[in-house]
Enzyme design. Structure first.
Site, PDB file in Angstrom:
ATOM      1  N   GLY A   1     -16.844  -3.752   5.727  1.00  0.00           N
ATOM      2  CA  GLY A   1     -16.754  -3.693   4.264  1.00  0.00           C
ATOM      3  C   GLY A   1     -15.534  -4.390   3.704  1.00  0.00           C
ATOM      4  O   GLY A   1     -14.618  -4.803   4.430  1.00  0.00           O
TER       5      GLY A   1
ATOM      6  N   LYS B   1      -9.752   7.771  -1.489  1.00  0.00           N
ATOM      7  CA  LYS B   1     -10.269   8.292  -2.751  1.00  0.00           C
ATOM      8  C   LYS B   1     -11.545   7.525  -3.117  1.00  0.00           C
ATOM      9  O   LYS B   1     -11.763   6.429  -2.581  1.00  0.00           O
ATOM     10  CB  LYS B   1      -9.208   8.147  -3.853  1.00  0.00           C
ATOM     11  CG  LYS B   1      -9.053   6.715  -4.390  1.00  0.00           C
ATOM     12  CD  LYS B   1      -8.269   6.725  -5.666  1.00  0.00           C
ATOM     13  CE  LYS B   1      -8.253   5.356  -6.288  1.00  0.00           C
ATOM     14  NZ  LYS B   1      -9.517   4.952  -6.925  1.00  0.00           N
TER      15      LYS B   1
ATOM     16  N   LEU C   1       0.962   5.904  -3.802  1.00  0.00           N
ATOM     17  CA  LEU C   1       2.098   6.622  -3.225  1.00  0.00           C
ATOM     18  C   LEU C   1       2.808   5.791  -2.163  1.00  0.00           C
ATOM     19  O   LEU C   1       3.897   6.160  -1.718  1.00  0.00           O
ATOM     20  CB  LEU C   1       1.637   7.958  -2.635  1.00  0.00           C
ATOM     21  CG  LEU C   1       1.177   8.995  -3.663  1.00  0.00           C
ATOM     22  CD1 LEU C   1       0.667  10.248  -2.967  1.00  0.00           C
ATOM     23  CD2 LEU C   1       2.303   9.345  -4.630  1.00  0.00           C
TER      24      LEU C   1
ATOM     25  N   HIS D   1      -3.970   8.156  -9.184  1.00  0.00           N
ATOM     26  CA  HIS D   1      -2.759   7.338  -9.148  1.00  0.00           C
ATOM     27  C   HIS D   1      -1.721   7.805 -10.169  1.00  0.00           C
ATOM     28  O   HIS D   1      -0.549   8.043  -9.832  1.00  0.00           O
ATOM     29  CB  HIS D   1      -3.097   5.873  -9.449  1.00  0.00           C
ATOM     30  CG  HIS D   1      -4.023   5.248  -8.457  1.00  0.00           C
ATOM     31  ND1 HIS D   1      -4.125   5.660  -7.144  1.00  0.00           N
ATOM     32  CD2 HIS D   1      -4.890   4.199  -8.575  1.00  0.00           C
ATOM     33  CE1 HIS D   1      -5.008   4.912  -6.518  1.00  0.00           C
ATOM     34  NE2 HIS D   1      -5.484   4.022  -7.368  1.00  0.00           N
TER      35      HIS D   1
ATOM     36  N   ARG E   1      -1.874  -7.797 -16.808  1.00  0.00           N
ATOM     37  CA  ARG E   1      -1.998  -6.984 -15.604  1.00  0.00           C
ATOM     38  C   ARG E   1      -0.625  -6.430 -15.265  1.00  0.00           C
ATOM     39  O   ARG E   1       0.313  -7.181 -15.000  1.00  0.00           O
ATOM     40  CB  ARG E   1      -2.514  -7.826 -14.433  1.00  0.00           C
ATOM     41  CG  ARG E   1      -2.506  -7.087 -13.091  1.00  0.00           C
ATOM     42  CD  ARG E   1      -2.923  -7.990 -11.945  1.00  0.00           C
ATOM     43  NE  ARG E   1      -2.746  -7.324 -10.661  1.00  0.00           N
ATOM     44  CZ  ARG E   1      -1.658  -7.430  -9.915  1.00  0.00           C
ATOM     45  NH1 ARG E   1      -0.645  -8.189 -10.313  1.00  0.00           N
ATOM     46  NH2 ARG E   1      -1.546  -6.781  -8.770  1.00  0.00           N
TER      47      ARG E   1
ATOM     48  N   ARG F   1       8.891  -1.156 -13.348  1.00  0.00           N
ATOM     49  CA  ARG F   1       7.713  -2.031 -13.253  1.00  0.00           C
ATOM     50  C   ARG F   1       7.202  -1.946 -11.810  1.00  0.00           C
ATOM     51  O   ARG F   1       7.839  -2.433 -10.883  1.00  0.00           O
ATOM     52  CB  ARG F   1       8.097  -3.452 -13.628  1.00  0.00           C
ATOM     53  CG  ARG F   1       6.999  -4.497 -13.428  1.00  0.00           C
ATOM     54  CD  ARG F   1       5.871  -4.384 -14.438  1.00  0.00           C
ATOM     55  NE  ARG F   1       6.258  -4.776 -15.779  1.00  0.00           N
ATOM     56  CZ  ARG F   1       5.917  -5.938 -16.344  1.00  0.00           C
ATOM     57  NH1 ARG F   1       5.204  -6.819 -15.684  1.00  0.00           N
ATOM     58  NH2 ARG F   1       6.279  -6.206 -17.580  1.00  0.00           N
TER      59      ARG F   1
ATOM     60  N   GLN G   1       4.142  -3.123 -10.672  1.00  0.00           N
ATOM     61  CA  GLN G   1       3.481  -4.369 -10.305  1.00  0.00           C
ATOM     62  C   GLN G   1       3.122  -5.120 -11.580  1.00  0.00           C
ATOM     63  O   GLN G   1       2.913  -4.477 -12.616  1.00  0.00           O
ATOM     64  CB  GLN G   1       2.205  -4.107  -9.480  1.00  0.00           C
ATOM     65  CG  GLN G   1       1.107  -3.403 -10.275  1.00  0.00           C
ATOM     66  CD  GLN G   1      -0.161  -3.168  -9.480  1.00  0.00           C
ATOM     67  OE1 GLN G   1      -0.138  -2.991  -8.279  1.00  0.00           O
ATOM     68  NE2 GLN G   1      -1.288  -3.181 -10.169  1.00  0.00           N
TER      69      GLN G   1
ATOM     70  N   LYS H   1      16.659  -0.539 -21.113  1.00  0.00           N
ATOM     71  CA  LYS H   1      16.793  -1.172 -22.424  1.00  0.00           C
ATOM     72  C   LYS H   1      17.945  -0.505 -23.185  1.00  0.00           C
ATOM     73  O   LYS H   1      17.935   0.713 -23.398  1.00  0.00           O
ATOM     74  CB  LYS H   1      15.498  -1.058 -23.208  1.00  0.00           C
ATOM     75  CG  LYS H   1      14.382  -1.920 -22.669  1.00  0.00           C
ATOM     76  CD  LYS H   1      13.037  -1.596 -23.300  1.00  0.00           C
ATOM     77  CE  LYS H   1      13.017  -1.800 -24.786  1.00  0.00           C
ATOM     78  NZ  LYS H   1      11.661  -1.561 -25.352  1.00  0.00           N
TER      79      LYS H   1
ATOM     80  N   SER I   1      15.752  -6.698 -10.754  1.00  0.00           N
ATOM     81  CA  SER I   1      14.455  -7.233 -10.358  1.00  0.00           C
ATOM     82  C   SER I   1      14.450  -7.449  -8.852  1.00  0.00           C
ATOM     83  O   SER I   1      15.353  -8.095  -8.310  1.00  0.00           O
ATOM     84  CB  SER I   1      14.183  -8.551 -11.087  1.00  0.00           C
ATOM     85  OG  SER I   1      13.961  -8.316 -12.459  1.00  0.00           O
TER      86      SER I   1
END
Length: 542
Positions: free
Chosen positions: A53, A193, A225, A285, A376, A405, A407, A415, A435
């Protein structure tokens, strides 16, 4: 073989040191940090069910390969692929070859040789998921490998990865329990899941699996996770003194946990339509991330102590108020031929949760997820309250926010309002930024699946979902899901490539989240991203 195999107990601090052949950490004394072993030694059999699969070829096998090429898995390892498709060992290997990346390989080794060595460790077995004779054959193949690669007294290890639809878990699990349990060491089973569709179906599945395996043998995987930034949450919260006094309702105005995809179902609408965005993303999630953000400090890093605190958070969550729920479906969703023409499945949801405890009383937690949106990304956004006494008249600049962040382009940034360079005393908003791609240029961030598979081999259940945790999460979401299923909440259409229904932004404002118009986080390359350019045109923040 019968199902009376040895059951492995959860690792404890006392048990770790004398069991280095099986676990990967030790303590020389209570003041020293845990020391991790690089390689888990000894005979290891990994059985991937559903080997033909998409999940197996795109995630499971590449994750195992990434661990292997970096030396985290022993030479005595062998992988057994099992599925209904008829194919030879070589056909499966060729199917997988294109998904195995040659990065992170020792420069002294030929990448093609390493890939070939790994593929030669894969054996394929064809069989039905309800066929006892096929699982007897599978057990014989695994046993032959164990006899060949270990002596008669050394313990062996068996890991079963169910890269399968949950509907076949009971069939497969019964045959693993009946025919394939390890008699000379541990057996562990990873299940993917979704763990049911509501409380009743989840409890039924948990009861079936619980009758076959002990809780310390079951690893319910939630790949979020295993993400680097999610795993950083506990360290960030509890290892930094300045967060301790401000991480509460006195200082925090709201918390947002956001998951956005800029594409639709891409031909997988039939699967997605069974579950919808809440079951697919938010109930697992995002609620797991909420637990890590909101939990109290555990008494240790023991998996059970951490999971105990997560359950306490879930038990404090109030029932949903339908006035604080927005659901939507993007225009064009039903153009997917696998989606029913009358589908009312949400592809977008924004929900507000309230935690009824001393730390979080009155703080809205906004969980938002959607498909076919304007970008995204997945991120956590903790917004702080206004500073009292605004002598700089800077409220229009926006509130302080701590953003993680997840992803793409992993980062943490704060900020802040600062003085704009120049002769005038003018406030503007900027950020303190870490970053990952800049700060850790020489470090490749591991994929979530490789981290979680290695945790399973090590016997560390910290980043897996416990049965009571799963039950309480379903208790929170099931009443709302049932109301949505029968059409009691309005399903709002939204355009592909948009932010989602405008009602979601209105809901955020109503519960106290204040957006900063015109601000966009710029990664520290100083190059403005396409996403920022888009926001600049419409005056919206990133």
């Amino acid at each position: 073989m019968g199902a009376t195999a040895q059951k492995d107990a959860p690792p404890t601090v006392e048990a770790v040191a004398p069991a280095l052949s099986e676990d990967t950490s030790e303590r020389t004394n209570s003041d020293q940090p845990i020391k991790e072993k690089s390689v888990a030694g000894g005979c290891l059999s990994v059985v991937v069910l559903g080997a033909s699969g998409d999940l197996a070829k795109k995630k499971t096998f590449p994750a195992i390969f990434n661990l292997y090429k970096q030396g985290f898995l022993p030479d005595e390892m062998h992988i057994f692929g099992y599925a209904r498709s008829k194919m030879t060992d070589e056909e499966l290997r060729e199917k997988l070859r294109g998904y195995l990346k040659p990065d992170r390989i020792d420069p002294a080794k030929d990448p093609e040789d390493v890939i070939k060595q790994f593929l030669n460790k894969i054996t394929y077995i064809h069989g039905a998921y309800d066929a006892d004779e096929s699982f007897i054959q599978l057990n014989e193949e695994v046993s032959r490998h164990e006899q060949k690669r270990s002596d008669d007294v050394s313990p062996t290890r068996r890991l079963f990865y169910l890269a399968l639809p949950p509907s076949v878990y009971p069939l497969v699990s019964k045959r693993i329990s009946k025919h394939c349990m390890n008699q000379r060491g541990w057996t562990r089973v990873i299940v993917e899941k979704p763990f049911g569709k509501d409380l009743e179906s989840s409890e039924a599945l948990s009861s079936e699996l619980g009758a076959l395996f002990s809780e310390d043998q079951l690893y319910r995987i939630d790949h979020y996770l295993g993400k680097e930034l999610v795993q950083n949450l506990l360290v960030m919260r509890f290892a930094n003194r300045f967060f301790v006094p401000i991480w509460n309702r006195d200082n925090i105005a709201s918390v947002q946990i956001v998951f956005k995809e800029d594409f639709g179902t891409q031909g997988r609408g039939g699967y997605f339509d069974e579950y919808g965005i809440i079951r697919d993303i938010i109930q697992n999630h995002l609620i797991q991330i909420l637990c890590l953000l909101a939990m109290e400090k555990p008494i240790s890093l023991s998996p059970e102590h951490i999971r105990d605190e997560k359950v306490k958070v879930l038990e404090c969550i109030k029932p949903f108020n339908d006035k604080e729920v927005v659901i939507g479906q993007y225009e064009g969703y039903k153009d997917d031929q696998t989606v029913p023409n009358d589908s009312s499945t949400p592809t977008f949801a924004s929900l507000v949760l309230h935690i009824n405890n001393e730390r979080w009383d009155g703080v809205p937690f906004i969980l938002k997820a959607g498909k076919a949106l304007d970008s995204r990304k997945a991120e956590i956004r903790v917004q702080f309250k206004d500073a009292p006494g605004d002598i700089f008249k800077c409220k229009k600049q926006g509130r302080n926010e701590f953003v993680m962040r997840l992803q793409p382009k992993e980062a943490m940034y704060m900020k802040l309002t600062v003085k704009e360079p120049g002769l005038d005393m003018r406030a503007t908003q900027s950020e303190l930024d870490m970053s990952y791609h800049q700060r850790y240029q020489d470090i490749v961030i591991p994929e979530a699946y490789e981290r979680l598979i290695l945790d399973t081999i090590r016997g560390d259940q910290q980043h897996f979902v416990r049965r009571d945790e799963l039950r309480v999460a379903w208790e929170i979401f099931t009443p709302l899901l049932h109301r949505i299923d029968v059409g009691k909440l309005e399903l709002i259409p939204y355009k592909e490539g948009s932010r989602g229904p405008a009602e979601a932004d209105e809901l955020n404002a109503r519960v106290g989240y204040r957006r900063t118009e015109g601000y966009c986080w710029k990664p520290p390359t100083l190059q403005v991203t396409a996403e920022c350019e888009g926001y600049a045109k419409i005056g919206r923040k990133g």
